[in-house]
Design a protein around this motif. Structure first.
Motif, mmCIF file in Angstrom:
data_model
loop_
_atom_site.group_PDB
_atom_site.id
_atom_site.type_symbol
_atom_site.label_atom_id
_atom_site.label_comp_id
_atom_site.label_asym_id
_atom_site.label_seq_id
_atom_site.Cartn_x
_atom_site.Cartn_y
_atom_site.Cartn_z
ATOM 1 N N THR A 165 0.848 -1.189 0.000
ATOM 2 C CA THR A 165 0.000 0.000 0.000
ATOM 3 C C THR A 165 0.885 1.240 0.000
ATOM 4 N N ARG B 254 -5.356 1.919 1.498
ATOM 5 C CA ARG B 254 -5.943 1.177 2.619
ATOM 6 C C ARG B 254 -5.928 -0.336 2.397
ATOM 7 N N GLU C 65 -1.827 -5.360 12.821
ATOM 8 C CA GLU C 65 -2.260 -4.775 11.548
ATOM 9 C C GLU C 65 -3.701 -4.259 11.659
ATOM 10 N N THR C 66 -4.524 -5.046 12.323
ATOM 11 C CA THR C 66 -5.930 -4.638 12.493
ATOM 12 C C THR C 66 -6.004 -3.375 13.342
ATOM 13 N N LYS D 27 -3.695 -1.153 13.647
ATOM 14 C CA LYS D 27 -3.108 -0.046 12.898
ATOM 15 C C LYS D 27 -4.135 0.554 11.940
ATOM 16 N N GLN D 28 -4.901 -0.315 11.305
ATOM 17 C CA GLN D 28 -5.901 0.160 10.342
ATOM 18 C C GLN D 28 -6.970 0.979 11.048
ATOM 19 N N ASN E 80 -12.710 -1.461 6.648
ATOM 20 C CA ASN E 80 -11.663 -2.322 6.111
ATOM 21 C C ASN E 80 -11.833 -3.788 6.496
ATOM 22 N N LEU F 162 -9.377 -6.999 5.888
ATOM 23 C CA LEU F 162 -8.640 -7.605 7.004
ATOM 24 C C LEU F 162 -9.164 -8.983 7.395
#
Lengths: 490, 331
Positions: A443, A465, B59-60, B62-63, B69, B73
């Motif tokens: 990304t 994203r 990662e989750t 961070k998003q 999303n 994810l």
């Protein structure tokens, strides 16, 4: 400078809105039941790929639904909208019968209201923040249905308004990709007076709206009509143009482009990398839906081939999985199954899509996950081994995580498997710009203002994203337009 | 000069010194250096299923976009998992392209049965010469019977052995109530080697901060004794090779392990402390001692002091100090 709150108050204080609020008592408004969206009969609609399921509200239905809106002093619904549509204003315009004005309200901040009214997950956005949901614990005002109504009414009335644009400033900017983020960016930049060109690699404009979302959910004609509006505003479109191949960024800079917005999306399919996944008859949802949606594979007039199956399994629980499984049903599958490793509650798909899928006879195999595929002597998949799951502790997404049950494997007959477990960013743009900072997952890294490590390049949507809803991508496009405008105005 | 060729991981190794699974083996350059310094094989850092879960969580977080999303994810753990395999594949392939000729062994640590098999197969496809199962179930569940834990080990190992064609070894912990039987039974599967013992992450308490901290990340030289005893006890009684691990900080300790019955030694802390040259020193020390003591090759040395061959085998099984310490006055 006027703040958003001040602006909204000013709009709410308009005489016509104050009068309209007095027309019905609060109780009378809250006692009106939420409208039901008229739909094509499930047995009928599954025969057609291009018959839209939702028929849209009648004028009477729309006005009655709009009158449920309390026109709150503090319109929390707007907080749930990534492009900050002035929701009460457009809803109240519908209530008083000014449908064209309602459409104009929408177009102030949204380049694609007819699209958003159809595909946005309103139940997780504006409607989740509606006074009815938050305070009354009742069904929210059907904001999404009303958005669609206003946009459709304007289009069908034949008097489509073109938003006002500032005097041309002669500065050329480019949007790469023609999905929702780019279109939103283009819409805002053209309003600000820029000379905007959208470059699209495919032969059709619309990006994921065209190749990803089936016509039974979002007719291509609806997308085209929104695009026509952008064209009327002066946005130029170049198809079959791959930035980085057809022309480089340097070439475009030499042609006078001063700023670039990268909205090249997430077109790289993901697979699970489990044994047997390379057998014939197992394909990505990207490929499957592109063949059908963009390349007309469901239509006998087109030569585009597409695999058809009697027993079709679709892996995943998002909107793309629902689109794929319902498409398979329409292409003649006797059994179309969603195989999803969590329960129904944790599915990312819109509630309405799940409901429509159920009505159409889609089977749901929840708490099951494929672990291996098997094939016949010709290498065509004929069996899938699933492992059953149970739900463990909640993970960072707030949903209970799936935990495999050892020894629970079961084989299922399948002859077509569509893998809809997400997508990865399109690697082309990052690959041709070595100085562009990208994450481990491909990304593009941007700041809060959507500006990348190369100052003239801004980015948004799925390329930033990884994957996002249409409306969030549009929010990125708007944010990037504002930031690029500030950057180029320095 | 003594011939140091030995067999472990079901493979011929040109040296009995193996670089154990750790961050030491994370790059082509490092692996090349270890080979140049005389290592017989390297074991890559374990792929931990638990780590994949933590990365997914990170990662989750961070998003932080909630619903927007979720579709992206939803299966992101597969993306992380496949990325780990890709990294291992690249490391193995690039090492081989760079001329590394010693075996490169992949290591895995999983929770769920299906994942052990998945990773083992993928690492085999990636070109690993052998697999090391970094396998340990901490018996912290007060309701879980020992038999069930043991059954779990054999079930997983059976599945991996059935699905993988390259040699599979296991790095075992000492925490079994029937350790000798466990090692023997494991050796009777198609297991290509057993390493005794796995050294675990330990915790300590920081009295100033009053919180848990990591304890003694690197091993100490005195930690070799437990492995020495068990190598000695099991040598000659198992159907596969044995390797010693933990506390091997000089060539003398390595030699003791060979004499007890180890076919090879795995070293990590010594390299962390002294660099790749530690391997060279170890190999040189082993060679010199073998030459001086008239050993031509590893076969002549291996197991010379195991339980079956020593004059006083009962020492291997003695656990109480009795007279020895009764006479010990601390001087």
């Amino acid at each position: 400078m006027t703040t958003l709150a001040e602006y909204l108050k000013e709009r709410r204080d308009q005489e016509w809105r104050a009068e309209l609020r007095k027309k019905l008592k609060g109780k009378e408004r809250t006692n009106i039941p939420r409208v039901k969206m008229p739909e094509v009969d499930p047995n009928e609609r599954v025969k057609f790929q291009n018959v839209e399921v939702n028929l849209g509200l009648s004028i009477e239905q729309a006005q009655r639904e709009a009158s449920r809106c309390m026109d709150c002093v503090n319109p929390t619904c707007i907080e749930g909208c990534p492009v900050q549509i002035n929701i009460p204003e457009f809803v109240k315009n519908i209530e008083r019968g000014e449908y064209g004005q309602a459409a104009s309200n929408l177009k102030l901040t949204s380049a694609l209201p007819a699209v958003c009214g159809r595909v946005c997950p309103q139940e997780k956005q504006c409607e989740e923040q509606c006074f009815y949901t938050l305070k009354l614990k009742k069904e929210p005002v059907a904001i999404g249905y009303l958005e669609r109504f206003a946009a459709d009414w304007e289009r069908e009335s034949g008097s489509v308004s073109v938003p006002e644009c500032a005097t041309k400033n002669g500065i050329k900017v480019a949007a790469i990709g023609s999905g929702p983020s780019s279109l939103s960016f283009a819409g805002d930049m053209i309003k600000l007076g820029y000379d905007v060109t959208v470059f699209e690699a495919l032969h059709e404009i619309g990006g994921v709206l065209k190749y990803g979302i089936p016509e039974f959910r979002l007719p291509n004609a609806t997308v085209d009509e929104e695009l026509e509006n952008l064209k009327q505003m002066g946005v130029k479109f170049e198809t079959n143009f791959i930035v980085g191949r057809t022309a480089s960024f340097d070439d475009l800079e030499k042609e006078g482009y001063k700023g670039f917005f990268v909205g090249s999306g997430a077109g790289l399919p993901r697979f699970m990398n489990i044994p047997g996944e390379n057998y014939n008859g197992i394909l990505s949802s990207n490929e499957y839906l592109t063949r059908v949606n963009l390349m007309g594979a469901a239509d006998d007039k087109f030569d585009t081939p597409v695999l058809r199956g009697k027993n079709v399994a679709v892996i995943g629980g998002g909107n793309t999985a629902m689109d794929s499984v319902r498409t398979a049903k329409r292409l003649g599958a006797e059994r179309s199954i969603i195989v999803y490793r969590r329960s129904r509650v944790e599915m990312p798909a819109r509630v309405e899509e799940v409901k429509h899928a159920e009505e159409e006879g889609i089977e749901f195999m929840n708490l099951a996950n494929p672990v291996e595929y098997f094939a016949d002597e010709n290498g065509r998949v004929n069996r899938m081994r699933v492992q059953y799951m149970e739900l463990g502790e909640p993970d960072a997404s707030g949903r209970r995580r799936p935990v495999p049950i050892e020894g629970s494997e079961k084989d299922i007959d399948v002859d077509l498997v569509i893998v809809a477990v997400g997508v990865s960013p399109n690697p082309l743009i990052p690959a041709c710009l070595p100085d562009l900072k990208v994450s481990r997952w491909g990304t593009i890294e941007v700041g809060d203002n959507m500006q990348s490590s190369i100052p003239v390049i801004f980015a948004g949507g799925d390329i930033v994203r990884g994957g996002a809803t249409v409306i969030l991508a549009m929010g990125d496009g708007r944010n990037a337009a504002q930031s690029m405008h500030e950057y180029l105005s320095k | 000069m003594a011939n140091l060729t030995t067999r472990f991981f079901g493979l011929e190794l040109k040296s009995p010194v193996i670089v154990g699974s750790s961050g030491l083996t994370s790059s082509v350059e490092k692996i090349k250096t270890y080979e140049e310094n005389g290592a017989g094989a390297v074991v890559l850092k374990s792929i931990f299923e638990e780590e994949i879960y933590f990365e997914y969580e990170a990662e989750t977080n961070k998003q932080d976009l909630g619903y927007h999303n979720l579709e992206y994810l939803d299966y992101f753990d597969y993306e992380i998992k496949n990325d780990k395999i890709k990294q291992a594949l690249e490391l193995i392939q690039k090492s081989k392209q760079a001329g590394v000729s010693i075996p490169i062994v992949a290591s895995i640590n999983c929770h769920s049965g299906s994942e052990w098999v998945f990773f083992a197969k993928k690492l085999e496809e990636a070109g690993a010469d052998a697999i090391e199962l970094n396998f340990f179930v901490l018996p912290s569940d007060a309701e879980l019977e020992a038999a069930k834990i043991k059954d779990y080990y054999f079930k997983i190992i059976g599945k991996v052995l059935m699905d993988v064609t390259i040699p599979v070894t296991i790095k075992l912990s000492p925490y079994f109530s029937d350790l000798a039987r466990m090692v023997k039974e494991l050796s009777e599967t198609r297991m290509a080697g057993i390493t005794l013992f796995n050294r675990f992450f330990n915790i300590d308490i920081d009295l100033d901060k009053k919180e848990l901290v990591a304890a003694n990340v690197l091993s100490h030289p005195f930690e070799y004794l437990q492995a020495l005893r068990w190598i000695g006890i099991m040598s000659g009684r198992v159907d596969c090779g044995l390797a010693a691990s933990t506390g091997i900080h000089d060539h003398n300790t390595a030699l003791k392990m060979f004499m007890a019955g180890a076919n090879a030694v795995q070293v990590v802390s010594g390299i962390y402390k002294h660099g790749a040259g530690f391997i060279k020193e170890l190999v040189k020390g082993i060679e010199t001692w073998m030459d001086k003591n008239g050993y031509q090759n590893m076969d002549e040395l291996t197991g010379q002091a195991n339980l079956q061959k020593v004059k006083n085998p009962s020492w291997y099984e003695r656990v109480q100090f009795m007279k020895h310490f009764g006479e010990f006055d601390g001087e």
